[in-house]
Design a protein around this motif. Structure first.
Motif, PDB file in Angstrom:
ATOM      1  N   ALA A  25      -7.094 -29.007  24.470  1.00  0.00           N
ATOM      2  CA  ALA A  25      -6.937 -28.553  23.277  1.00  0.00           C
ATOM      3  C   ALA A  25      -8.026 -27.773  23.699  1.00  0.00           C
ATOM      4  CB  ALA A  25      -6.027 -29.139  22.266  1.00  0.00           C
ATOM      5  N   GLY A  26      -9.511 -28.777  23.974  1.00  0.00           N
ATOM      6  CA  GLY A  26     -10.826 -28.129  23.868  1.00  0.00           C
ATOM      7  C   GLY A  26     -11.247 -28.416  22.695  1.00  0.00           C
ATOM      8  N   ILE A  27     -10.805 -30.246  22.563  1.00  0.00           N
ATOM      9  CA  ILE A  27     -11.363 -30.513  21.348  1.00  0.00           C
ATOM     10  C   ILE A  27     -12.518 -31.850  21.854  1.00  0.00           C
ATOM     11  CG2 ILE A  27     -10.483 -31.941  19.083  1.00  0.00           C
ATOM     12  CD1 ILE A  27      -8.148 -30.214  19.493  1.00  0.00           C
ATOM     13  N   ASN A  28     -13.443 -31.472  21.172  1.00  0.00           N
ATOM     14  CA  ASN A  28     -14.779 -32.739  21.893  1.00  0.00           C
ATOM     15  C   ASN A  28     -14.360 -34.392  20.923  1.00  0.00           C
ATOM     16  OD1 ASN A  28     -15.796 -31.130  23.775  1.00  0.00           O
ATOM     17  ND2 ASN A  28     -17.317 -30.165  22.394  1.00  0.00           N
ATOM     18  N   ILE A  29     -14.511 -34.991  21.714  1.00  0.00           N
ATOM     19  CA  ILE A  29     -14.756 -36.298  20.938  1.00  0.00           C
ATOM     20  C   ILE A  29     -16.230 -36.527  20.498  1.00  0.00           C
ATOM     21  CG2 ILE A  29     -13.806 -38.550  20.691  1.00  0.00           C
ATOM     22  CD1 ILE A  29     -11.638 -38.157  23.047  1.00  0.00           C
ATOM     23  N   GLU A  30     -16.681 -36.258  19.036  1.00  0.00           N
ATOM     24  CA  GLU A  30     -17.802 -37.165  18.571  1.00  0.00           C
ATOM     25  C   GLU A  30     -18.023 -38.288  18.911  1.00  0.00           C
ATOM     26  OE1 GLU A  30     -19.778 -34.710  18.505  1.00  0.00           O
ATOM     27  OE2 GLU A  30     -18.221 -33.750  18.960  1.00  0.00           O
ATOM     28  N   MET A  31     -17.343 -39.728  18.501  1.00  0.00           N
ATOM     29  CA  MET A  31     -17.274 -41.007  18.545  1.00  0.00           C
ATOM     30  C   MET A  31     -15.671 -41.176  18.106  1.00  0.00           C
ATOM     31  SD  MET A  31     -19.423 -43.495  15.303  1.00  0.00           S
ATOM     32  CE  MET A  31     -18.717 -42.094  14.325  1.00  0.00           C
ATOM     33  N   ILE A  32     -15.713 -42.987  19.488  1.00  0.00           N
ATOM     34  CA  ILE A  32     -14.521 -43.218  19.555  1.00  0.00           C
ATOM     35  C   ILE A  32     -14.761 -44.921  18.700  1.00  0.00           C
ATOM     36  CG2 ILE A  32     -13.150 -44.245  21.435  1.00  0.00           C
ATOM     37  CD1 ILE A  32     -14.184 -42.577  22.759  1.00  0.00           C
ATOM     38  N   SER A  33     -13.228 -45.535  18.662  1.00  0.00           N
ATOM     39  CA  SER A  33     -13.751 -46.696  17.964  1.00  0.00           C
ATOM     40  C   SER A  33     -12.410 -47.464  18.264  1.00  0.00           C
ATOM     41  CB  SER A  33     -14.223 -46.456  16.076  1.00  0.00           C
ATOM     42  OG  SER A  33     -13.942 -47.935  15.650  1.00  0.00           O
ATOM     43  N   THR A  34     -12.223 -48.869  18.399  1.00  0.00           N
ATOM     44  CA  THR A  34     -11.642 -49.003  18.569  1.00  0.00           C
ATOM     45  C   THR A  34     -11.119 -50.634  18.271  1.00  0.00           C
ATOM     46  OG1 THR A  34     -11.588 -50.623  20.962  1.00  0.00           O
ATOM     47  CG2 THR A  34     -10.884 -47.955  21.067  1.00  0.00           C
ATOM     48  N   SER A  35      -9.562 -50.809  17.865  1.00  0.00           N
ATOM     49  CA  SER A  35      -9.659 -52.409  18.008  1.00  0.00           C
ATOM     50  C   SER A  35      -8.180 -52.363  18.428  1.00  0.00           C
ATOM     51  CB  SER A  35      -8.798 -52.725  16.193  1.00  0.00           C
ATOM     52  OG  SER A  35      -8.424 -52.484  15.593  1.00  0.00           O
ATOM     53  N   VAL A  54      -2.166 -31.636  18.475  1.00  0.00           N
ATOM     54  CA  VAL A  54      -1.299 -31.581  19.156  1.00  0.00           C
ATOM     55  C   VAL A  54      -1.418 -32.885  19.861  1.00  0.00           C
ATOM     56  CG1 VAL A  54      -2.829 -29.700  20.475  1.00  0.00           C
ATOM     57  CG2 VAL A  54      -3.789 -31.592  20.026  1.00  0.00           C
ATOM     58  N   LEU A  55      -1.449 -34.259  19.310  1.00  0.00           N
ATOM     59  CA  LEU A  55      -1.608 -34.692  19.001  1.00  0.00           C
ATOM     60  C   LEU A  55       0.054 -35.588  18.277  1.00  0.00           C
ATOM     61  CD1 LEU A  55      -4.893 -37.170  18.185  1.00  0.00           C
ATOM     62  CD2 LEU A  55      -3.603 -36.750  20.468  1.00  0.00           C
ATOM     63  N   HIS A  56       0.267 -34.866  17.682  1.00  0.00           N
ATOM     64  CA  HIS A  56       1.580 -35.095  16.499  1.00  0.00           C
ATOM     65  C   HIS A  56       2.235 -34.623  18.304  1.00  0.00           C
ATOM     66  CE1 HIS A  56       5.177 -34.348  14.339  1.00  0.00           C
ATOM     67  NE2 HIS A  56       4.593 -34.952  13.277  1.00  0.00           N
ATOM     68  N   ALA A  57       2.349 -33.748  18.172  1.00  0.00           N
ATOM     69  CA  ALA A  57       3.238 -33.078  19.728  1.00  0.00           C
ATOM     70  C   ALA A  57       3.955 -33.964  20.641  1.00  0.00           C
ATOM     71  CB  ALA A  57       2.851 -31.894  19.905  1.00  0.00           C
ATOM     72  N   ALA A  58       2.082 -34.630  21.355  1.00  0.00           N
ATOM     73  CA  ALA A  58       2.107 -35.574  22.737  1.00  0.00           C
ATOM     74  C   ALA A  58       2.468 -36.971  22.052  1.00  0.00           C
ATOM     75  CB  ALA A  58       0.754 -35.311  22.942  1.00  0.00           C
ATOM     76  N   PHE A  59       2.608 -36.881  21.094  1.00  0.00           N
ATOM     77  CA  PHE A  59       3.403 -38.778  20.610  1.00  0.00           C
ATOM     78  C   PHE A  59       4.704 -38.761  19.724  1.00  0.00           C
ATOM     79  CE2 PHE A  59      -1.082 -39.654  21.328  1.00  0.00           C
ATOM     80  CZ  PHE A  59      -0.750 -41.009  22.627  1.00  0.00           C
ATOM     81  N   GLU A  60       5.062 -36.944  20.461  1.00  0.00           N
ATOM     82  CA  GLU A  60       6.834 -37.518  19.606  1.00  0.00           C
ATOM     83  C   GLU A  60       7.205 -37.627  18.351  1.00  0.00           C
ATOM     84  OE1 GLU A  60       8.887 -38.020  23.329  1.00  0.00           O
ATOM     85  OE2 GLU A  60       8.124 -36.274  24.630  1.00  0.00           O
TER      86      GLU A  60
END
Length: 70
Positions: A25-35, A54-60
């Motif tokens: 979708a051309g959206i840059n990720i500036e930072m990532i955090s995980t647990s 786009v995430l709502h659609a991708a994960f249905e």
């Protein structure tokens, strides 16, 4: 943007799907955090609404009324 769920450990590819969806979708990720149960990405405010869509659609999420996006 965050994806949260106890089942993330047993479902490989969730992070890749999130990253690929945002990238396509051309959206840059500036930072990532995980647990163990959460994957979060910081995106620019101007991209926030598009990222949610786009995430709502991708994960249905529209197919499962027990899931929601905030």
């Amino acid at each position: 943007m965050s994806i949260v769920g106890a089942g993330m450990k047993s479902h490989p590819g969730v992070a890749a799907k999130m990253f690929e969806t945002l990238s396509a979708a051309g959206i840059n990720i500036e930072m990532i955090s995980t647990s163990a149960i959460r994957l979060s990405c910081v995106v620019r405010e101007a991209d926030a609404e598009s990222a949610v869509q786009v995430l709502h659609a991708a994960f249905e999420l529209h197919k499962d009324p027990t899931l929601r996006s905030v």
